[in-house]
Design a protein around this motif. Sequence first.
Motif, mmCIF file in Angstrom:
data_model
loop_
_atom_site.group_PDB
_atom_site.id
_atom_site.type_symbol
_atom_site.label_atom_id
_atom_site.label_comp_id
_atom_site.label_asym_id
_atom_site.label_seq_id
_atom_site.Cartn_x
_atom_site.Cartn_y
_atom_site.Cartn_z
ATOM 1 N N ALA A 269 -64.572 -4.817 29.162
ATOM 2 C CA ALA A 269 -64.309 -5.889 30.529
ATOM 3 C C ALA A 269 -65.381 -5.279 31.486
ATOM 4 N N THR A 270 -65.316 -3.910 31.658
ATOM 5 C CA THR A 270 -66.107 -3.299 32.628
ATOM 6 C C THR A 270 -67.565 -3.653 32.323
ATOM 7 N N LYS A 271 -68.029 -3.576 31.103
ATOM 8 C CA LYS A 271 -69.490 -3.733 30.841
ATOM 9 C C LYS A 271 -69.651 -5.244 31.013
ATOM 10 N N TYR B 112 -66.203 -11.667 27.180
ATOM 11 C CA TYR B 112 -66.007 -10.577 26.160
ATOM 12 C C TYR B 112 -65.211 -11.038 25.417
ATOM 13 N N SER C 272 -63.005 -0.064 23.438
ATOM 14 C CA SER C 272 -61.647 -0.506 24.207
ATOM 15 C C SER C 272 -62.010 -1.667 25.047
ATOM 16 N N GLU C 273 -60.795 -2.437 25.182
ATOM 17 C CA GLU C 273 -60.978 -3.538 25.924
ATOM 18 C C GLU C 273 -61.322 -3.402 27.541
ATOM 19 N N GLU C 274 -60.695 -2.397 27.806
ATOM 20 C CA GLU C 274 -60.924 -1.760 29.459
ATOM 21 C C GLU C 274 -62.322 -1.594 29.410
ATOM 22 N N GLU C 275 -62.860 -0.919 28.564
ATOM 23 C CA GLU C 275 -64.412 -0.402 28.924
ATOM 24 C C GLU C 275 -65.186 -1.862 28.709
ATOM 25 N N ARG D 160 -68.418 -7.184 33.073
ATOM 26 C CA ARG D 160 -68.370 -7.431 34.638
ATOM 27 C C ARG D 160 -69.652 -6.965 35.319
#
Length: 290
Positions: free
Chosen positions: A89-91, A100, A84-87, A93
Amino acid sequence: MSRVLVIDDSPMLVELTVRALTAAGYQASGAVDLASLEQKLTEGPAALILMDVNMPEMFGDDVVEYLRSQKKVSSKLVLYSDISEEELATKARTSGADGYIVKGQGLEAVLAEVIKLIGPPAITAVPPAASEPPPAPAAAAPEAASAPPAKSGGLPAAPATGKRKPRILIVDDSEMTARIIEADLVTKGFEVHVADTADKATKIILKKQTRPDLVLLDVRMPNVNGEQFCRFIKSNSLFKGIKVLLCSGENVEELQRICREAGADGYVPKDAVMSSLVARELNPAPASQE
């Protein structure tokens, strides 16, 4: 310097991405594991490294941290994955990556991110002739489209006695769809192989003993779509004898466009194929009268 490294355990995705970057004018190369990455790093600095997240030996975000802290790599580092894009983006960061890309956004997103981070190549290279898909024959698409799917329109001829059966590869991420079409083709005398991803299909095509005469290819698939996979087949001289028929639920105009631009040999609307098969099952031939 416009050198880009692509790190992904999928040889198919590595080749497609490297081809796209090379065609855009970048000096691109790929690696499918960490050992290959180490070798590539000894060949000179890279402006950007595109790193798959789910590598078998190590997660891509851990590799980013390793390259920064242990190898002191100054390249731009970009995570690339279908999570997922949210996950993702977190990785990116937390690992200190410079960006990403979601794999599902396609090669266009890769090129856009590369250009954003390191700029366009200093000199735009002319793509080698082999990377350009051959134009589809003008009559191929309509011919395949108009042929009755239940009669295998556009498919190889039925096998002659004593000869190898014509070999067909069905590439579709819907197992049910693939198996229904497979059963129909087997009854017509074809040797049929099935793959639900471009990666699995590539492994089948690369082996001489399973290399198909024709690929029946779904257009909408995860990671590498049918249009990209068709370009891959048609631009590789090793596969020049393989015909590609697109089989999709796209509207006819879109199928014609993809067929023309990707170099496919024709297309068969998926709803026509499925409708024909279902109709035949619901309306079997009447028993002969005594």
